[in-house]
Write a protein that holds these residues in place. Structure first.
Motif, short mmCIF file in Angstrom:
data_model
loop_
_atom_site.label_atom_id
_atom_site.label_comp_id
_atom_site.label_asym_id
_atom_site.label_seq_id
_atom_site.Cartn_x
_atom_site.Cartn_y
_atom_site.Cartn_z
N VAL A 208 0.96 -1.27 -0.07
CA VAL A 208 -0.19 0.03 0.13
C VAL A 208 0.96 1.49 0.07
O VAL A 208 1.84 1.12 0.67
CB VAL A 208 -0.81 0.07 1.28
CG1 VAL A 208 -2.04 -1.21 1.15
CG2 VAL A 208 -0.26 0.17 2.60
N THR A 209 0.57 2.18 -0.73
CA THR A 209 1.10 3.47 -0.76
C THR A 209 0.59 4.50 0.33
O THR A 209 1.21 5.62 0.77
CB THR A 209 0.94 4.10 -2.03
OG1 THR A 209 -0.24 4.43 -2.33
CG2 THR A 209 1.75 3.32 -3.11
N ARG A 210 -0.73 4.20 0.74
CA ARG A 210 -1.39 5.14 1.80
C ARG A 210 -2.12 4.23 2.98
O ARG A 210 -3.09 3.90 3.10
CB ARG A 210 -2.46 5.84 1.04
CG ARG A 210 -2.13 6.92 0.05
CD ARG A 210 -3.34 7.49 -0.51
NE ARG A 210 -2.89 8.20 -1.84
CZ ARG A 210 -2.57 9.52 -1.67
NH1 ARG A 210 -2.50 10.17 -0.60
NH2 ARG A 210 -2.31 10.21 -2.75
N PRO A 211 -0.94 3.94 3.71
CA PRO A 211 -1.33 3.08 4.93
C PRO A 211 -2.38 3.85 6.05
O PRO A 211 -2.95 3.22 6.66
CB PRO A 211 -0.08 2.74 5.84
CG PRO A 211 0.73 3.77 5.24
CD PRO A 211 0.53 4.30 3.85
N GLY A 212 -2.40 5.21 5.88
CA GLY A 212 -3.23 6.02 6.82
C GLY A 212 -4.52 5.47 7.11
O GLY A 212 -4.91 5.34 8.23
N PRO A 213 -5.54 5.40 6.10
CA PRO A 213 -6.87 5.26 6.33
C PRO A 213 -7.13 3.83 7.14
O PRO A 213 -7.70 3.68 8.21
CB PRO A 213 -7.40 5.17 5.11
CG PRO A 213 -6.48 6.18 4.15
CD PRO A 213 -5.06 5.82 4.85
N PRO A 214 -6.47 2.64 6.60
CA PRO A 214 -6.55 1.25 7.40
C PRO A 214 -6.15 1.49 8.75
O PRO A 214 -6.60 0.88 9.75
CB PRO A 214 -6.22 0.42 6.61
CG PRO A 214 -5.08 0.86 5.90
CD PRO A 214 -5.68 2.39 5.59
N VAL A 215 -4.87 2.08 8.90
CA VAL A 215 -4.32 2.05 10.41
C VAL A 215 -4.86 3.03 11.23
O VAL A 215 -5.25 2.67 12.27
CB VAL A 215 -2.79 2.62 10.06
CG1 VAL A 215 -2.23 2.79 11.51
CG2 VAL A 215 -1.98 1.46 9.49
N ALA A 216 -5.59 4.23 10.50
CA ALA A 216 -6.49 4.89 11.52
C ALA A 216 -7.83 4.46 12.02
O ALA A 216 -7.99 4.27 13.32
CB ALA A 216 -6.94 6.41 10.83
N GLY A 217 -8.19 3.57 11.12
CA GLY A 217 -9.60 2.83 11.31
C GLY A 217 -9.19 1.79 12.47
O GLY A 217 -10.03 1.56 13.38
N GLY A 218 -7.94 0.94 12.22
CA GLY A 218 -7.53 0.03 13.01
C GLY A 218 -7.46 0.58 14.57
O GLY A 218 -7.82 0.18 15.67
N LEU A 219 -6.78 1.71 14.72
CA LEU A 219 -6.52 2.50 15.82
C LEU A 219 -7.75 2.62 16.74
O LEU A 219 -7.95 2.63 17.85
CB LEU A 219 -5.46 3.55 15.57
CG LEU A 219 -4.87 4.55 16.58
CD1 LEU A 219 -4.05 3.42 17.58
CD2 LEU A 219 -4.37 5.55 16.43
N LEU A 220 -8.82 3.43 15.82
CA LEU A 220 -10.19 4.01 16.55
C LEU A 220 -10.76 2.63 17.03
O LEU A 220 -11.20 2.83 18.25
CB LEU A 220 -10.71 4.63 15.36
CG LEU A 220 -10.38 6.24 15.18
CD1 LEU A 220 -11.09 6.46 13.97
CD2 LEU A 220 -10.86 6.80 16.41
N THR A 221 -10.70 1.55 16.29
CA THR A 221 -11.44 0.27 16.70
C THR A 221 -11.05 -0.15 17.85
O THR A 221 -11.42 -0.82 18.79
CB THR A 221 -11.45 -0.66 15.43
OG1 THR A 221 -12.16 -0.17 14.47
CG2 THR A 221 -12.20 -1.85 16.01
N ALA A 222 -9.51 -0.27 17.98
CA ALA A 222 -8.82 -0.91 19.03
C ALA A 222 -8.84 0.10 20.25
O ALA A 222 -9.10 -0.85 21.25
CB ALA A 222 -7.26 -1.08 18.58
#
Length: 208
Positions: free
Chosen positions: A139-153
Motif C-alpha cells: 500500500v502507498t497510503r497506509p493511513g486510512p486502514p491504520v487510523a480505522g484500526g487504531l480507533l477500533t482498538a
C-alpha cells in the motif's frame, strides 16, 4: 550524512501535513471544551484522552507516500526515510501537546507526566502501525486502514480490556500508578516493533 541533509526538504514536502494538522485541530477542540463549564472540567481527562486519540489518528497518515514504489529504488534506506518523517513531525507533535495541556485548566489537569506517557504511547503506536503496513504490504497510503484500526482498538480496549490490566483509569483510581506502568510497557513495545518494521524487507533469493 550529506545525502540525508539533502533529503530533508523533499521529505518535508511529501509529509501529509494536512491530515496531521486537521487531526491536531480536532484534538485541540476537545481540550478547549474543558474550559466551557464545571461539568467539562470534570470530564477533562476523558476529553484529553479523546484529543490524544484524534492526534494519533492523524499520525497514522505520516508514512503515506503515493510515490512509494518510485522512491523504493533510491540509495537511502527505508529506516532513514521513516526516521526523517518522524523527526520532522516530532517538533510539531511536541508543540501540539504543549498547547493541548495548556488549554486544560490547571485545577482539572491530570498528572502531566503520566498523561504524557499515554500520549506518547498512542502516537508511537500509530506510527508503528503505519510502518507495519508499509513493511508487510504494497500500500502507498497506509493511513486510512491504520487510523480505522487504531480507533477500533481504542474503543474495544475501553469497553472490553480486563480490569486487572486496566489502562484507562481515573486519576483517583488506586490502579492509576499500575496502569501507567503498563503504558510504559506499551510504549517500549511499540518502539521496538516500530524499529523492526522500519527495516527493509529481505529479498528472497532467486534459485536457478
Amino acid at each position: 550524512m550529506s545525502l540525508t541533509r539533502h533529503l530533508v526538504l523533499p521529505v518535508r514536502r511529501t509529509v501529509p501535513w494536512g491530515s496531521v494538522g486537521a487531526a491536531g485541530a480536532a484534538g485541540l477542540l476537545f481540550t478547549a471544551l474543558t474550559r466551557t463549564g464545571e461539568m467539562a472540567e470534570r470530564l477533562s481527562l476523558d476529553l484529553l484522552r479523546a484529543a490524544i486519540l484524534a492526534f494519533a489518528v492523524g499520525l497514522a497518515f505520516l508514512l503515506d507516500d503515493p510515490a512509494r514504489h518510485t522512491t523504493a529504488a533510491v540509495p537511502t534506506p527505508r529506516p532513514v526515510r521513516i526516521a526523517l518523517r518522524v523527526a520532522l513531525a516530532a517538533p510539531a507533535a511536541a508543540a501540539w501537546w504543549t498547547a493541548a495541556l495548556l488549554l486544560v485548566p490547571p485545577g482539572a489537569r491530570p498528572p502531566v507526566g503520566d498523561i504524557t506517557l499515554e500520549a506518547g504511547a498512542a502516537c508511537v503506536l500509530a506510527v508503528t502501525g503505519a510502518a507495519a503496513a508499509v513493511r508487510f504490504s504494497e500500500v502507498t497510503r497506509p493511513g486510512p486502514p491504520v487510523a480505522g484500526g487504531l480507533l477500533t482498538a481504542a474503543v474495544l480496549a475501553m469497553l472490553f480490556w480486563p480490569g486487572r490490566w486496566a489502562l484507562f483509569v481515573p486519576v483517583q483510581d488506586e490502579r492509576w500508578a499500575a496502569a501507567h506502568d503498563r503504558w510504559l510497557v506499551v510504549l517500549a513495545g511499540a518502539v521496538i516493533l516500530g524499529a523492526v518494521c522500519a527495516v527493509e524487507p529481505l529479498r528472497r533469493r532467486v534459485r536457478f
